[in-house]
Design a protein around this motif. Structure first.
Motif, PDB file in Angstrom:
ATOM      1  N   VAL A  19     -48.866  43.204  84.909  1.00 30.80           N
ATOM      2  CA  VAL A  19     -49.074  43.414  83.766  1.00 30.80           C
ATOM      3  C   VAL A  19     -50.129  43.180  83.391  1.00 30.80           C
ATOM      4  O   VAL A  19     -50.369  41.523  82.948  1.00 30.80           O
ATOM      5  CB  VAL A  19     -47.171  42.298  82.809  1.00 30.80           C
ATOM      6  CG1 VAL A  19     -47.261  42.304  81.717  1.00 30.80           C
ATOM      7  CG2 VAL A  19     -46.181  43.333  84.066  1.00 30.80           C
ATOM      8  N   PRO A  20     -50.650  43.732  82.255  1.00 35.51           N
ATOM      9  CA  PRO A  20     -52.095  42.889  81.601  1.00 35.51           C
ATOM     10  C   PRO A  20     -51.587  42.328  80.426  1.00 35.51           C
ATOM     11  O   PRO A  20     -50.337  42.821  80.358  1.00 35.51           O
ATOM     12  CB  PRO A  20     -52.123  44.760  81.151  1.00 35.51           C
ATOM     13  CG  PRO A  20     -51.445  45.721  81.290  1.00 35.51           C
ATOM     14  CD  PRO A  20     -50.657  45.066  82.096  1.00 35.51           C
ATOM     15  N   LEU A 104     -63.648  34.923  87.108  1.00 35.51           N
ATOM     16  CA  LEU A 104     -64.834  35.815  87.946  1.00 35.51           C
ATOM     17  C   LEU A 104     -64.867  36.733  86.409  1.00 35.51           C
ATOM     18  O   LEU A 104     -65.752  37.907  86.437  1.00 35.51           O
ATOM     19  CB  LEU A 104     -63.190  36.642  88.652  1.00 35.51           C
ATOM     20  CG  LEU A 104     -63.313  35.877  89.925  1.00 35.51           C
ATOM     21  CD1 LEU A 104     -62.518  36.657  90.694  1.00 35.51           C
ATOM     22  CD2 LEU A 104     -64.631  35.044  90.696  1.00 35.51           C
ATOM     23  N   GLY A 105     -64.579  36.292  85.260  1.00 38.49           N
ATOM     24  CA  GLY A 105     -64.982  37.468  84.039  1.00 38.49           C
ATOM     25  C   GLY A 105     -64.744  38.345  83.917  1.00 38.49           C
ATOM     26  O   GLY A 105     -64.506  39.912  83.189  1.00 38.49           O
ATOM     27  N   GLN A 106     -62.262  38.450  84.489  1.00 35.52           N
ATOM     28  CA  GLN A 106     -61.940  39.464  83.951  1.00 35.52           C
ATOM     29  C   GLN A 106     -61.400  39.216  82.796  1.00 35.52           C
ATOM     30  O   GLN A 106     -61.354  38.180  81.954  1.00 35.52           O
ATOM     31  CB  GLN A 106     -60.444  39.743  85.207  1.00 35.52           C
ATOM     32  CG  GLN A 106     -60.050  39.786  85.322  1.00 35.52           C
ATOM     33  CD  GLN A 106     -58.864  40.464  86.119  1.00 35.52           C
ATOM     34  OE1 GLN A 106     -59.073  40.213  87.303  1.00 35.52           O
ATOM     35  NE2 GLN A 106     -57.614  41.049  85.706  1.00 35.52           N
ATOM     36  N   ARG A 153     -69.128  34.183  76.916  1.00 38.35           N
ATOM     37  CA  ARG A 153     -68.619  34.797  77.862  1.00 38.35           C
ATOM     38  C   ARG A 153     -69.102  33.783  79.219  1.00 38.35           C
ATOM     39  O   ARG A 153     -68.493  33.222  80.698  1.00 38.35           O
ATOM     40  CB  ARG A 153     -69.070  35.927  78.447  1.00 38.35           C
ATOM     41  CG  ARG A 153     -68.921  36.543  79.602  1.00 38.35           C
ATOM     42  CD  ARG A 153     -67.015  36.624  80.241  1.00 38.35           C
ATOM     43  NE  ARG A 153     -66.347  37.076  78.620  1.00 38.35           N
ATOM     44  CZ  ARG A 153     -66.280  38.713  78.314  1.00 38.35           C
ATOM     45  NH1 ARG A 153     -66.420  39.517  79.646  1.00 38.35           N
ATOM     46  NH2 ARG A 153     -65.897  39.357  78.157  1.00 38.35           N
ATOM     47  N   THR A 154     -70.594  33.313  79.366  1.00 42.21           N
ATOM     48  CA  THR A 154     -71.043  32.196  80.600  1.00 42.21           C
ATOM     49  C   THR A 154     -69.798  31.360  81.058  1.00 42.21           C
ATOM     50  O   THR A 154     -70.232  30.797  81.346  1.00 42.21           O
ATOM     51  CB  THR A 154     -73.027  32.036  80.927  1.00 42.21           C
ATOM     52  OG1 THR A 154     -72.862  33.053  81.194  1.00 42.21           O
ATOM     53  CG2 THR A 154     -72.750  31.403  81.905  1.00 42.21           C
ATOM     54  N   GLY A 155     -69.961  30.442  79.727  1.00 45.22           N
ATOM     55  CA  GLY A 155     -69.269  29.318  79.469  1.00 45.22           C
ATOM     56  C   GLY A 155     -67.918  29.353  79.941  1.00 45.22           C
ATOM     57  O   GLY A 155     -66.899  28.525  80.662  1.00 45.22           O
ATOM     58  N   GLU A 156     -67.377  30.148  78.907  1.00 47.94           N
ATOM     59  CA  GLU A 156     -65.818  30.485  79.511  1.00 47.94           C
ATOM     60  C   GLU A 156     -65.646  30.349  81.423  1.00 47.94           C
ATOM     61  O   GLU A 156     -64.696  29.962  81.725  1.00 47.94           O
ATOM     62  CB  GLU A 156     -64.983  31.538  79.178  1.00 47.94           C
ATOM     63  CG  GLU A 156     -65.808  32.228  77.194  1.00 47.94           C
ATOM     64  CD  GLU A 156     -64.792  33.099  77.058  1.00 47.94           C
ATOM     65  OE1 GLU A 156     -64.891  34.367  77.639  1.00 47.94           O
ATOM     66  OE2 GLU A 156     -64.553  32.966  75.572  1.00 47.94           O
ATOM     67  N   ARG A 157     -66.908  31.591  81.790  1.00 46.45           N
ATOM     68  CA  ARG A 157     -66.249  31.292  83.140  1.00 46.45           C
ATOM     69  C   ARG A 157     -66.743  30.089  84.102  1.00 46.45           C
ATOM     70  O   ARG A 157     -66.106  29.759  85.304  1.00 46.45           O
ATOM     71  CB  ARG A 157     -67.883  32.463  83.859  1.00 46.45           C
ATOM     72  CG  ARG A 157     -67.417  34.013  82.901  1.00 46.45           C
ATOM     73  CD  ARG A 157     -68.453  34.911  83.726  1.00 46.45           C
ATOM     74  NE  ARG A 157     -68.115  35.059  85.354  1.00 46.45           N
ATOM     75  CZ  ARG A 157     -68.520  36.326  85.724  1.00 46.45           C
ATOM     76  NH1 ARG A 157     -69.476  37.012  84.802  1.00 46.45           N
ATOM     77  NH2 ARG A 157     -68.676  36.257  87.133  1.00 46.45           N
ATOM     78  N   VAL A 158     -67.158  29.113  83.534  1.00 50.77           N
ATOM     79  CA  VAL A 158     -67.912  27.899  84.212  1.00 50.77           C
ATOM     80  C   VAL A 158     -66.252  27.662  83.682  1.00 50.77           C
ATOM     81  O   VAL A 158     -66.229  26.816  84.838  1.00 50.77           O
ATOM     82  CB  VAL A 158     -69.045  26.928  83.320  1.00 50.77           C
ATOM     83  CG1 VAL A 158     -68.504  25.373  83.666  1.00 50.77           C
ATOM     84  CG2 VAL A 158     -69.836  27.871  83.448  1.00 50.77           C
ATOM     85  N   ILE A 159     -65.862  27.304  82.675  1.00 55.60           N
ATOM     86  CA  ILE A 159     -64.322  26.419  82.268  1.00 55.60           C
ATOM     87  C   ILE A 159     -63.307  26.563  83.397  1.00 55.60           C
ATOM     88  O   ILE A 159     -62.402  26.505  83.898  1.00 55.60           O
ATOM     89  CB  ILE A 159     -64.414  26.867  80.980  1.00 55.60           C
ATOM     90  CG1 ILE A 159     -64.992  26.263  79.951  1.00 55.60           C
ATOM     91  CG2 ILE A 159     -62.470  26.266  80.217  1.00 55.60           C
ATOM     92  CD1 ILE A 159     -65.015  26.508  78.057  1.00 55.60           C
ATOM     93  N   GLY A 160     -63.081  28.840  83.693  1.00 57.63           N
ATOM     94  CA  GLY A 160     -62.719  29.145  84.503  1.00 57.63           C
ATOM     95  C   GLY A 160     -62.442  28.437  85.832  1.00 57.63           C
ATOM     96  O   GLY A 160     -61.591  27.790  86.443  1.00 57.63           O
ATOM     97  N   ALA A 161     -63.758  28.555  86.184  1.00 52.73           N
ATOM     98  CA  ALA A 161     -63.456  27.669  87.847  1.00 52.73           C
ATOM     99  C   ALA A 161     -63.242  26.018  87.693  1.00 52.73           C
ATOM    100  O   ALA A 161     -62.549  26.563  89.201  1.00 52.73           O
ATOM    101  CB  ALA A 161     -65.518  27.887  87.390  1.00 52.73           C
ATOM    102  N   TYR A 162     -63.456  25.428  86.671  1.00 48.41           N
ATOM    103  CA  TYR A 162     -63.244  24.124  86.785  1.00 48.41           C
ATOM    104  C   TYR A 162     -61.760  24.201  86.737  1.00 48.41           C
ATOM    105  O   TYR A 162     -60.914  22.909  87.114  1.00 48.41           O
ATOM    106  CB  TYR A 162     -64.016  23.214  85.618  1.00 48.41           C
ATOM    107  CG  TYR A 162     -63.855  21.943  85.812  1.00 48.41           C
ATOM    108  CD1 TYR A 162     -64.589  21.431  86.864  1.00 48.41           C
ATOM    109  CD2 TYR A 162     -63.558  21.259  84.692  1.00 48.41           C
ATOM    110  CE1 TYR A 162     -63.323  19.940  87.157  1.00 48.41           C
ATOM    111  CE2 TYR A 162     -63.238  20.092  84.957  1.00 48.41           C
ATOM    112  CZ  TYR A 162     -63.483  19.388  86.054  1.00 48.41           C
ATOM    113  OH  TYR A 162     -63.461  17.657  85.700  1.00 48.41           O
ATOM    114  N   CYS A 163     -61.452  24.997  85.873  1.00 43.27           N
ATOM    115  CA  CYS A 163     -59.865  24.922  85.641  1.00 43.27           C
ATOM    116  C   CYS A 163     -58.421  25.078  86.648  1.00 43.27           C
ATOM    117  O   CYS A 163     -58.401  24.362  87.324  1.00 43.27           O
ATOM    118  CB  CYS A 163     -59.045  25.811  84.367  1.00 43.27           C
ATOM    119  SG  CYS A 163     -59.597  24.883  82.533  1.00 43.27           S
ATOM    120  N   PHE A 164     -60.114  26.247  87.837  1.00 43.38           N
ATOM    121  CA  PHE A 164     -59.187  27.259  89.275  1.00 43.38           C
ATOM    122  C   PHE A 164     -59.243  25.349  89.862  1.00 43.38           C
ATOM    123  O   PHE A 164     -58.299  25.155  90.847  1.00 43.38           O
ATOM    124  CB  PHE A 164     -60.015  27.711  89.731  1.00 43.38           C
ATOM    125  CG  PHE A 164     -59.877  28.646  90.559  1.00 43.38           C
ATOM    126  CD1 PHE A 164     -58.966  29.223  91.252  1.00 43.38           C
ATOM    127  CD2 PHE A 164     -60.703  28.158  91.866  1.00 43.38           C
ATOM    128  CE1 PHE A 164     -57.942  28.869  92.800  1.00 43.38           C
ATOM    129  CE2 PHE A 164     -60.015  28.665  93.291  1.00 43.38           C
ATOM    130  CZ  PHE A 164     -59.325  28.941  93.300  1.00 43.38           C
TER     131      PHE A 164
END
Length: 199
Positions: A19-20, A104-106, A153-164
């Motif tokens: 589900v998107p 991953l920038g999805q 976008r790049t900052g969001e990916r950094v935040i995503g990696a840390y949250c992961f």
């Protein structure tokens, strides 16, 4: 939380499909882009028309702000003085998947059918939403849009990696490991939603 949703009641998508976010269906409330996180979560819990709500339906309900809202929703149960059996692994695994997709920038988050079919009672979602209101409103009091490199976008990916990474700590069934990483995830996600990197 149960592994089954309510048959024939899928505003967010059919059971078993990926589900998107943004696949908004009947009964799913619309929200203004600047509506506070606390109001969105409370309104979704209060106004949901069915006795159960699946993770897939939550993704659809949150629409274009799904990444931040889902991270907040999956993190806050570990910060609240309420007990719902099996909460940490059930919310921890989707938290890790959503955070990894952000890293991953999805463009939009999704969960496989085995997770989107997982459901919880509307009363349990309301319990989480109401218990989280004081904490969320205290955080929101200090928020205002303050864009920076971390809101791009790049900052969001950094935040995503840390949250992961933090979500992996939530999944591990060890005592006293859920609260601090969940708090960090929730604060970063709220800052991401509001474009406030000083939160």
């Amino acid at each position: 939380m149960d592994g089954q949703g309510t048959e024939g009641s899928r505003p967010g998508g059919d059971a078993g499909e990926i589900v998107p976010a943004g696949a908004r269906g009947p009964g799913v409330p619309e929200h203004h882009p600047r509506t506070p996180v606390s109001d969105i979560i409370l309104a979704t819990a209060r106004d949901w028309p069915l006795p159960r709500i699946t993770l897939g339906e939550l993704i659809a309900a949150f629409g274009s702000r799904s990444y931040g809202l889902l991270i907040v929703l999956f993190a806050i149960p570990n910060l609240l003085p309420i007990y719902i059996p099996g909460l940490s692994p059930i919310f921890g695994v989707p938290l890790a998947i959503i955070a990894l997709q952000l890293a991953l920038g999805q463009p939009m988050p999704w969960l496989p059918g085995v997770l989107t079919r997982r459901s919880l009672r509307r009363e349990d979602l309301q319990k989480i939403a109401i218990a989280a209101q004081p904490w969320l409103r205290r955080v929101e009091y200090f928020l205002k849009p303050r864009p920076s490199a971390l809101t791009r976008r790049t900052g969001e990916r950094v935040i995503g990696a840390y949250c992961f990474f933090l979500a992996l700590l939530v999944i591990v069934p060890l005592p006293f490991t859920n609260g601090p990483p969940s708090l960090a995830c929730a604060i970063m996600a709220i800052g991401l939603i509001e474009e406030d990197t000083l939160t």
